[in-house]
Design a protein around this motif. Sequence first.
Motif: not given
Length: 327
Positions: A216-217, A220-221, A223, A244, A247-248, A251
């Motif tokens: 998941y991280e 995020l990294q 995206c 991830g 989610a990003r 945001d």
Amino acid sequence: MAVTIRDVAREAQVSVATVSRALSSPDLVRPATRDRVLTAAAQLGYQPNRAARGLITGRTGNLGIVVPDLNNPFFTGVLKGVQARARQADYSVFVADSDEDRATEEQLLRAMAKQVDGVIVCSPGIDDTQLYEAAGITSLVMLNRRLRGVPAALMNSASGMRQIVEHLVALGHRRLVYLNGPRTSWSNKERRRGLRLATQQHGVDLVELGPFPPRYEGGLQACDLALAAEPTAIIAYNDIMALGVLARLRDRGVQVPTDVSVTGFDDLMFAALCSPPLTTVAMPLMPAGTLAVDLLLDGLNSGTTDIRQVDLDTQLIVRATTAPPPA
């Protein structure tokens, strides 16, 4: 009191040695005698002592599997197939988690080889030389890694990636970003191979980023880097990374799939449950686990040198994270 082999011998009116042969090496016993022994064992509810049987056969009755990350539902899906098939064959399964560390993976593989009849190594990251050394000390089957001379259960990732590209092209996408998984991953190399062939065939722009952790991280990294490449669609190495990314994007106020489409890979359970539901490629997790055990048992029981490497089909699952690109 527990039923013993002597009780079975008495009921079948044969010697203890005959019962032992009928249970451990049935081909050495006449069919009529073997049937009489098996019938007596079933009627009495006899359960062979695994340790004693091991002294006769030279086997432990155990199989091992080394996986990169038990937190990843991909590998727990494979394990369900491994354990179900092993249980049918009256084998127990030892499980080890390398935590995506190559040195740990090699240590676990060597240690487990001394305690089991054979090992399945799932998506191994260690190099070919280390795998050949392991194959020299135990019966070895690989899952999602192809190596000459070693049996393997394979999922056709290249085909799955081709299906993703064809789907996106049909929607009108012409600029794609791919978020790579681990550098040493055979599956990632296969996905890149299918991706490059398909994008070249359709004349689509492709930007590759990474590698990123297959978690998941990692999504995020990746995206923000992906958005900077201004794609109309983002293809993640796996579903967990895709979550991830989603989610990003949320945001940052980027709408999926209105502003950008997103795809994953694996079709884990939560791919259908996230919001919006994820377009992905279904991998045959339980069938691959079952096949890996079958390949291992074939080698143990037949004693032949026939090496089978079997490809299992993958299938695109279209959900709500893909749509035509913005005008």
